[in-house]
Design an enzyme around this catalytic site. Sequence first.
Site, mmCIF file in Angstrom:
data_model
loop_
_atom_site.group_PDB
_atom_site.id
_atom_site.type_symbol
_atom_site.label_atom_id
_atom_site.label_comp_id
_atom_site.label_asym_id
_atom_site.label_seq_id
_atom_site.Cartn_x
_atom_site.Cartn_y
_atom_site.Cartn_z
ATOM 1 N N ASP A 166 0.910 -1.292 0.093
ATOM 2 C CA ASP A 166 -0.019 0.075 -0.224
ATOM 3 C C ASP A 166 0.900 1.053 -0.072
ATOM 4 O O ASP A 166 1.868 1.076 -0.382
ATOM 5 C CB ASP A 166 -0.984 0.072 1.244
ATOM 6 C CG ASP A 166 -2.341 0.744 0.726
ATOM 7 O OD1 ASP A 166 -2.363 1.905 0.395
ATOM 8 O OD2 ASP A 166 -3.391 0.062 1.101
ATOM 9 N N HIS A 225 2.102 1.939 -3.179
ATOM 10 C CA HIS A 225 1.311 3.048 -3.803
ATOM 11 C C HIS A 225 1.891 4.534 -3.897
ATOM 12 O O HIS A 225 1.190 5.438 -4.006
ATOM 13 C CB HIS A 225 -0.071 2.856 -3.136
ATOM 14 C CG HIS A 225 -0.660 1.609 -3.391
ATOM 15 N ND1 HIS A 225 -2.050 1.494 -2.918
ATOM 16 C CD2 HIS A 225 -0.317 0.563 -4.096
ATOM 17 C CE1 HIS A 225 -2.522 0.047 -3.227
ATOM 18 N NE2 HIS A 225 -1.248 -0.443 -3.898
#
Length: 456
Positions: A283, A306
């Site tokens: 993430d 991310h």
Amino acid sequence: MKNIMTMALQRFTLTLLIFSSLSSFSSSSSSHEDTPYGNYLPEIPGYDSQAYPSYFNTIEEDDFHLETKISSLKGLDDRGNPVTSAETINVSDLGAKGDGTDDTEAFKKAWERACSSSTGGVLVVPKTSSYHLKPIRFSGPCKSSITMQIYGTLQASSNRSDYDQDRKHWLVFDSVQNLSVQGGGTIDGNGNIWWQNSCKVNKALPCKDAPTALTFYKCNNLILKNLKVQNAQKMHMSFDTCTNVEASSLDVISPAKSPNTDGIHVTKTPNIQITSCIIGTGDDCISIVSGSQKVQIMDITCGPGHGISIGSLGSENSEAYVANVIVNGAKFSSTTNGVRIKTWQGGSGTASNIKFQNVEMYDVTYPIIIDQNYCDQDKPCKEQSSAVQVENVVYQNIKGTSASEVAIKFDCSKSFPCQGIVLQDITIARAAGKVAKAVCSNVELTDVSVVSPLCP
């Protein structure tokens, strides 16, 4: 769009006139010691520093000399290490075996002794062993400064029933002042069993909470350095309602497909430095959410993951504020995003006074993105008129390659357009000679020097 571009041109022209009468500001330096926050906005032709006075007037140089402040406290030397007069407590002396059996009670006893020391407590985790722990809350306040020297490995219990009383946390430092956690060891969340049972991995399963591996809650004057944090059950570490934080020289690692495993999460925390970290997770490498301000991020390597995200902000029609964030020096490799601001429709508040500079991108899907229509749910989000205002954001000296056609994406709100967005010295190409493009809507934008790709 035509009106927005006209407004941007008018501001740009006015800025040039004002700027010529202003004294120049010092340029930022690559040295960590020589880059006070007040100098992070160097002289940018066409960008009026006085138009955004909060960038300069609300942030003082001393705000980010945190190590000096913290290490001058009783019990730590000038490098943040425990002084010789501090009482040392070894977890092995209180019954910790490090042989695969449960060592939770020994750690609780060691913490109680270290926390009650009036000369400064040093809790030592030996190097040669791996200690298996159930959820623990290391609570303050303590009588003096306290240091946890982690030389060995802390490994989370893989029995999910051990978390029945609190499924959101594994290791928590709660209301501890003048705390240092360091030592070169490893904190292992043992997250595989949680990932397998995540609704993000298996859509047939119900969505349930999973623990954050390492949480600092209401901790002031905090040093976290020289540790490896890996395989978190969910987030690797969270700074929640803390003040004066220095996080440095951290390796934060999980597989690319591990769900929701943010590397470093910052919420409701002012005055925080994050420096010299290598982060690769499933993430956000770093996520910054509401209530955080005066956030300084330097020398970050990110990938997989991310990217570095401000947000998400404004979910469920909430009010959110993030301000005075600097990202200075970051490398992104094969991440889904580079530098991102994401807000939900229906929210309110502001994300303001933000700068991303000296950034390298390698095969990043969306290198630069502002998304005011963020929607992380299975069903479409309904269109709403209110939004978190995104304003006064500078992107400077960002180079590299995009894995997608869209290298720059500004998807801003019709009702609350992005304002005061500046691009300077931006060059993002696609591999194999392909052309990258910028997609821009509802944004008040100024381009300075070379910018490629350009918004149409």
